[in-house]
Design a protein around this motif. Structure first.
Motif, PDB file in Angstrom:
ATOM      1  N   GLY A  23       0.723  -1.182  -0.172  1.00  0.00           N
ATOM      2  CA  GLY A  23       0.018   0.085   0.081  1.00  0.00           C
ATOM      3  C   GLY A  23       0.848   1.272  -0.066  1.00  0.00           C
ATOM      4  O   GLY A  23       0.459   2.259  -0.645  1.00  0.00           O
ATOM      5  N   ALA A  26       2.266   1.899  -3.355  1.00  0.00           N
ATOM      6  CA  ALA A  26       1.227   2.493  -4.182  1.00  0.00           C
ATOM      7  C   ALA A  26       0.784   4.016  -3.904  1.00  0.00           C
ATOM      8  O   ALA A  26      -0.381   4.360  -4.198  1.00  0.00           O
ATOM      9  CB  ALA A  26       0.036   1.498  -4.314  1.00  0.00           C
ATOM     10  N   SER A  27       1.595   4.385  -2.868  1.00  0.00           N
ATOM     11  CA  SER A  27       1.264   5.695  -2.315  1.00  0.00           C
ATOM     12  C   SER A  27      -0.335   5.845  -1.675  1.00  0.00           C
ATOM     13  O   SER A  27      -0.892   6.897  -2.029  1.00  0.00           O
ATOM     14  CB  SER A  27       1.481   6.754  -3.556  1.00  0.00           C
ATOM     15  N   GLU A  28      -0.616   4.866  -1.056  1.00  0.00           N
ATOM     16  CA  GLU A  28      -2.031   4.949  -0.690  1.00  0.00           C
ATOM     17  C   GLU A  28      -2.137   5.815   0.771  1.00  0.00           C
ATOM     18  O   GLU A  28      -3.206   6.306   1.189  1.00  0.00           O
ATOM     19  CB  GLU A  28      -2.434   3.471  -0.106  1.00  0.00           C
ATOM     20  N   PRO A  29      -1.038   5.825   1.519  1.00  0.00           N
ATOM     21  CA  PRO A  29      -1.152   6.838   2.746  1.00  0.00           C
ATOM     22  C   PRO A  29      -1.497   8.196   2.203  1.00  0.00           C
ATOM     23  O   PRO A  29      -2.387   8.720   2.949  1.00  0.00           O
ATOM     24  CB  PRO A  29       0.231   6.447   3.375  1.00  0.00           C
TER      25      PRO A  29
ATOM     26  N   LYS B  35      -2.733   9.955   8.468  1.00  0.00           N
ATOM     27  CA  LYS B  35      -2.064   8.678   7.574  1.00  0.00           C
ATOM     28  C   LYS B  35      -2.192   7.385   8.247  1.00  0.00           C
ATOM     29  O   LYS B  35      -1.901   6.285   7.809  1.00  0.00           O
ATOM     30  CB  LYS B  35      -0.809   8.930   6.924  1.00  0.00           C
ATOM     31  N   VAL B  74      -2.869   1.503  -8.609  1.00  0.00           N
ATOM     32  CA  VAL B  74      -3.549   0.083  -7.939  1.00  0.00           C
ATOM     33  C   VAL B  74      -3.602   0.418  -6.518  1.00  0.00           C
ATOM     34  O   VAL B  74      -3.081  -0.301  -5.521  1.00  0.00           O
ATOM     35  CB  VAL B  74      -2.306  -1.068  -8.021  1.00  0.00           C
ATOM     36  N   GLN B  75      -4.341   1.431  -6.301  1.00  0.00           N
ATOM     37  CA  GLN B  75      -4.698   1.839  -5.161  1.00  0.00           C
ATOM     38  C   GLN B  75      -5.901   1.246  -4.604  1.00  0.00           C
ATOM     39  O   GLN B  75      -6.871   1.995  -4.923  1.00  0.00           O
ATOM     40  CB  GLN B  75      -4.773   3.523  -4.881  1.00  0.00           C
ATOM     41  N   GLY B  77      -6.802  -0.130  -1.406  1.00  0.00           N
ATOM     42  CA  GLY B  77      -7.034  -0.275  -0.200  1.00  0.00           C
ATOM     43  C   GLY B  77      -6.188  -1.162   0.592  1.00  0.00           C
ATOM     44  O   GLY B  77      -6.508  -1.649   1.668  1.00  0.00           O
ATOM     45  N   LEU B  78      -5.175  -1.541   0.090  1.00  0.00           N
ATOM     46  CA  LEU B  78      -4.136  -2.488   0.573  1.00  0.00           C
ATOM     47  C   LEU B  78      -3.545  -2.044   1.942  1.00  0.00           C
ATOM     48  O   LEU B  78      -3.279  -2.609   2.888  1.00  0.00           O
ATOM     49  CB  LEU B  78      -2.917  -3.119  -0.256  1.00  0.00           C
ATOM     50  N   TYR B  79      -3.307  -0.982   2.044  1.00  0.00           N
ATOM     51  CA  TYR B  79      -2.655  -0.079   3.276  1.00  0.00           C
ATOM     52  C   TYR B  79      -3.582  -0.010   4.410  1.00  0.00           C
ATOM     53  O   TYR B  79      -3.320  -0.733   5.358  1.00  0.00           O
ATOM     54  CB  TYR B  79      -2.161   1.215   2.820  1.00  0.00           C
ATOM     55  N   VAL B  80      -4.749   0.357   4.020  1.00  0.00           N
ATOM     56  CA  VAL B  80      -5.845   0.408   5.287  1.00  0.00           C
ATOM     57  C   VAL B  80      -6.129  -1.010   5.737  1.00  0.00           C
ATOM     58  O   VAL B  80      -6.332  -1.442   6.909  1.00  0.00           O
ATOM     59  CB  VAL B  80      -6.903   1.286   5.062  1.00  0.00           C
TER      60      VAL B  80
END
Lengths: 47, 308
Positions: A23, A26-29, B35, B74-75, B77-80
């Protein structure tokens, strides 16, 4: 197979950390931050 | 134990909502801490919130996933999802019992001296339906022409958003008052209904509706923090059942001690007079025969901290 069964908590944590890393790549934060620093009116039932 | 838990709940609620400059500066915190996700239901549109709500962030990520993919990114929601999984994999549903501000509010409401009732057991599945439909399916599937979905759970259900963000923002920003309509009336009605539910059924929202609880609870059986019921020690005194805020009945085999409903408040552990409830913390599975560090009331009394 037994090793995997015995280490499910550890493997779950490693999977979670991998997801966080992907994530971040992919710059999601930054996307999450952009949404979170603005008041989302429809989210809270106004507008 | 209960006093410690209450103090931690209050401290977490204050820490998670520690932006008190909203009176003088921006009506919402805009720093880098957003974040990160708060390990509980805490609306990020709340004027004092300093972190993001995991459920709101997850819905937002899923709502924009299709647009993101069509735009070649490819955003998704993997991070959250990873943050939620990390919290769940370490602590299971413990954040619900120890950190969640909305959980604390429900416990305070439940202090009203009214005879408590049990939750109708099939209702325990409603939170999984909420998770599947309102948090995942609808934001992902129903999108506008640009490819953006909506945060369905936040918009139509979340009582924490109404209480922590909707009402304070209306008080803080008079311009918003003209925008109040049927949707806000619906959410206010739902908030009142849930509050009434919490008076009669302890932790009603957590047990029946909360999708975040469903997510964290799914990790209860595989998290580092786990409970163990030692049946051979049990004296059938029902102390665990009497103190359990989610009415788990594991002493008679009706429920699993690591059920998805368990919020890890550890009241059963503190109440058990026979060392039949143990707390384990470690990366290995207790079923696998591996020695893990844990605490039992009896072993604690003997000055030992290891369950073998």
């Amino acid at each position: 197979m037994n090793w995997i069964k015995r280490h499910i908590p550890l493997l779950t944590t490693i999977t979670a950390l991998s997801m966080i890393a992907l994530g971040i790549l992919a710059s999601e934060p930054a996307v999450m931050w952009r949404k979170a620093v603005n008041i989302c009116l429809s989210c809270i039932g106004i507008g | 134990m209960e006093r410690l838990r209450r103090r931690i709940q209050i401290a977490a609620s204050i820490l998670g909502n520690s932006y008190w400059l909203f009176f003088w500066r921006s009506p919402i915190y805009q720093g880098a801490l957003k974040k990160l996700c708060f390990p509980g239901l805490n609306c990020y549109s709340c004027p004092a919130a300093v972190t993001s709500c995991p459920l709101g962030a997850l819905q937002n990520a899923l709502a924009s996933a299709r647009f993101s993919i069509s735009a070649g990114q490819v955003q998704v929601g993997l991070y959250v999802a990873g943050l939620i999984a990390l919290i769940g994999s370490v602590a299971g549903r413990a954040p619900c019992g120890w950190l969640c501000p909305f959980g604390l509010i429900q416990e305070l409401v439940a202090k009203l001296p009214v005879n408590k009732r049990e939750l109708w057991r099939p209702l325990r599945w409603l939170r999984f339906a909420m998770l599947a439909v309102m948090v995942v399916a609808l934001p992902l599937l129903i999108v506008d022409a640009a490819g953006y979905g909506q945060t369905w759970f936040c918009k139509f259900v979340c009582p924490a958003g109404t209480l922590e963000a909707g009402i304070p923002l209306l008080a803080l920003l008079p311009d918003l008052r003209g925008m109040v309509g049927l949707l806000f009336a619906w959410k206010l009605f739902l908030l009142v209904m849930i509050a009434v539910g919490c008076i009669f059924i302890t932790r009603f929202f957590c047990r029946a509706i909360c999708p975040l609880g469903a997510l964290f609870g799914s990790f209860n059986r595989v998290s580092w923090l786990r409970l163990e019921f030692k049946e051979r020690n049990c004296v059938r005194c029902r102390a665990c059942y009497t103190v359990c805020p989610v009415d788990l009945s594991f002493f008679d085999g009706r429920d699993d001690i690591n059920s998805t409903s368990c919020i890890r408040c550890l009241r059963c552990f503190a109440a058990c007079p026979a060392s039949a409830v143990c707390v384990h913390f470690g990366p290995g599975s207790p079923d696998g025969g591996e020695e893990i560090v844990g605490v039992c009331p009896a072993s604690k009394l003997k000055g030992r901290g290891v369950v073998r």
